[in-house]
Design an enzyme around this catalytic site. Structure first.
Site, PDB file in Angstrom:
ATOM      1  CB  SER A 139      -0.848   0.100   1.015  1.00  0.00           C
ATOM      2  OG  SER A 139      -1.334   1.162   1.516  1.00  0.00           O
ATOM      3  CE1 TYR A 149      -3.463  -2.414   5.315  1.00  0.00           C
ATOM      4  CE2 TYR A 149      -2.894  -0.414   4.371  1.00  0.00           C
ATOM      5  CZ  TYR A 149      -3.476  -1.568   4.190  1.00  0.00           C
ATOM      6  OH  TYR A 149      -3.578  -1.886   2.813  1.00  0.00           O
TER       7      TYR A 149
END
Length: 254
Positions: A139, A149
């Protein structure tokens, strides 16, 4: 041309889109996810549309016994897997201090331990054959401070950069794909929709575009693929932004 690709998290979102585009390009598939019914539905669609062989492997990758079945399939030299797409994942709220720590541990395991284990299982047979592709769906959060994350995806990017440098000369490329906000149920499951939660409409990407652009980069053996010019520019700007400001930017969305 990839002859057989194994895709985790294939029941929906980017995983399903990788399955559709790879099948359209002539690849046979092994679809992995917890939701066997959704996998069977997708498999039927792909067999009908493209005439490809599609295996369904229902597995919870956080269960060691079930994950072992996937590792065994990757290591099976009699049925070689030419491409591994590590796509399985889920998101958590950014408030680490309020999140359940066991949820955080599972989150870490699925985004770091699982792709590491599956890469390890796939790598030796690929090296013995002298060719193969490993894709780690990361990501743009890897480049922006964004709770655990971003930390997990940062590890995945660093690992992919190293592994590509190490193994590409032996015929096995490793690519970290780093999309931004993309229209899939990954964000929808967290209640995040385009135009809401502080994420501008212009920052949302279409899953088909993300996958098609990343497949071009994968074919070129790139270590890192950032689909779309707008996100490549944003990633470049993160190198110039003070850490405090980058952290505030990373608070956009959930």
């Amino acid at each position: 041309m990839t002859r057989t690709a194994l895709i985790t998290g294939a029941s929906s979102g980017l995983g399903a889109e990788y399955a559709r585009q790879l099948a359209a390009r002539g690849a046979d598939l092994i679809l992995v996810a917890r939701d066997s019914a959704a996998l069977e539905s997708l498999a039927g669609e792909l067999r009908s549309a493209h005439g490809r062989q599609v295996e369904v492997l229902g597995a919870d990758l956080l269960d060691p016994a079930q994950r072992a079945l996937v590792e065994e399939r990757l290591a099976d030299t009699s049925r070689p897997v030419e491409m591994l797409v590590n796509n399985a994942g889920f998101g958590l709220p950014l408030s680490f201090e309020r999140n359940d720590i066991d949820d955080e541990v599972r989150h870490l395991a699925l985004h770091v331990e699982v792709p590491m284990r599956l890469t390890h299982a796939a790598l030796q047979p690929m090296l013995e054959r002298g060719h193969g592709r490993i894709v780690n769906v990361a990501s743009v959060a890897a480049f922006i401070p964004r709770s655990t994350y971003g930390a997990c995806k940062g590890w995945l990017v660093a690992f992919s950069r190293w592994a590509n440098g190490r193994y590409a000369p032996r015929g096995v490329t490793v690519t970290a794909v780093c999309p931004g906000f993309t229209h899939t149920d990954f964000h929808a499951r967290m209640g995040l929709e385009a135009g809401k939660e502080g994420v501008a409409d212009a920052l949302w990407l279409d899953a088909r575009d993300v996958v098609s652009e990343s497949l071009r980069d994968i074919a070129r053996g790139k270590a890192v693929s950032v689909p779309s010019l707008r996100y490549r520019l944003l990633v470049g700007l993160t190198r110039l932004v003070p850490p405090g400001l980058a952290a505030r930017i990373g608070e956009s969305g959930r």
